[in-house]
Design an enzyme around this catalytic site. Structure first.
Site, mmCIF file in Angstrom:
data_model
loop_
_atom_site.group_PDB
_atom_site.id
_atom_site.type_symbol
_atom_site.label_atom_id
_atom_site.label_comp_id
_atom_site.label_asym_id
_atom_site.label_seq_id
_atom_site.Cartn_x
_atom_site.Cartn_y
_atom_site.Cartn_z
ATOM 1 N N ILE A 1 28.339 -128.894 30.702
ATOM 2 C CA ILE A 1 28.121 -127.953 31.810
ATOM 3 C C ILE A 1 29.407 -127.254 32.249
ATOM 4 C CG2 ILE A 1 26.054 -129.116 32.668
ATOM 5 C CD1 ILE A 1 27.840 -130.261 34.942
ATOM 6 N N GLU B 1 35.742 -139.656 32.708
ATOM 7 C CA GLU B 1 35.087 -139.432 33.993
ATOM 8 C C GLU B 1 33.705 -140.050 34.085
ATOM 9 O OE1 GLU B 1 35.203 -135.211 34.564
ATOM 10 O OE2 GLU B 1 37.309 -135.238 35.133
ATOM 11 N N VAL B 2 33.004 -140.181 32.965
ATOM 12 C CA VAL B 2 31.654 -140.741 32.974
ATOM 13 C C VAL B 2 31.684 -142.091 32.262
ATOM 14 C CG1 VAL B 2 29.243 -140.407 32.275
ATOM 15 C CG2 VAL B 2 30.625 -138.431 32.973
ATOM 16 N N ASN C 1 37.363 -139.965 25.357
ATOM 17 C CA ASN C 1 38.306 -140.503 26.328
ATOM 18 C C ASN C 1 37.881 -141.924 26.653
ATOM 19 O OD1 ASN C 1 39.693 -137.979 26.656
ATOM 20 N ND2 ASN C 1 37.973 -137.289 27.865
ATOM 21 N N HIS D 1 30.990 -141.280 25.094
ATOM 22 C CA HIS D 1 30.561 -139.977 24.601
ATOM 23 C C HIS D 1 31.677 -139.314 23.821
ATOM 24 C CE1 HIS D 1 32.365 -139.335 28.582
ATOM 25 N NE2 HIS D 1 32.638 -138.099 28.218
#
Length: 124
Positions: free
Chosen positions: A40, A105-106, A97, A110
């Site tokens: 996004i 961040e999540v 990451n 991924h």
């Protein structure tokens, strides 16, 4: 906000919600192992997030606990997606990451698949 990349898995993270269909995404690929969708906030002309369907907090977790077959299929899927999106001709970047220093961040493992034009030198 960066996350540690270590357990336990948070079932309320945004990717878990996407996998459950609670939050919409723009899918570009799906099979039994992964869901891939447009980022996004893209950092390249093509920026796709590739997430395994099973709950792994980070690459640290995935590489230690996922079965060999699943690791192979997630990586194979990344190559199939790059091919499908026409990124093989001029190249692409595939990164993940893991943990606080990386800027993860999540808290769901991924891969970022980026391409579609020249990318800045790495690391930035």
């Amino acid at each position: 906000m960066a996350v540690t990349g270590k357990g336990p898995y948070d079932q309320q993270n945004i990717f878990a919600k996407i996998l459950r269909g609670e939050i919409p995404c723009k899918p570009v690929f799906e099979n039994e192992w992964v869901l891939a969708f447009e980022d996004i906030a893209p950092k390249a002309p093509v920026h796709v997030l590739i997430i395994p369907k099973k709950p792994y907090v980070s690459f640290m977790d995935f590489s230690k606990t996922a079965p060999t077959e699943e690791i192979a299929e997630v990586m194979r899927s990344a190559g199939q997606i790059a091919h499908k999106l026409g990124l093989e001709e001029n190249g692409y970047r595939l990164i993940t990451n893991a943990g606080t220093n990386s800027g993860q961040e999540v808290p769901h493992f991924h891969l970022h698949l980026m391409g579609g034009g020249p990318l800045p030198a790495f690391p930035q």
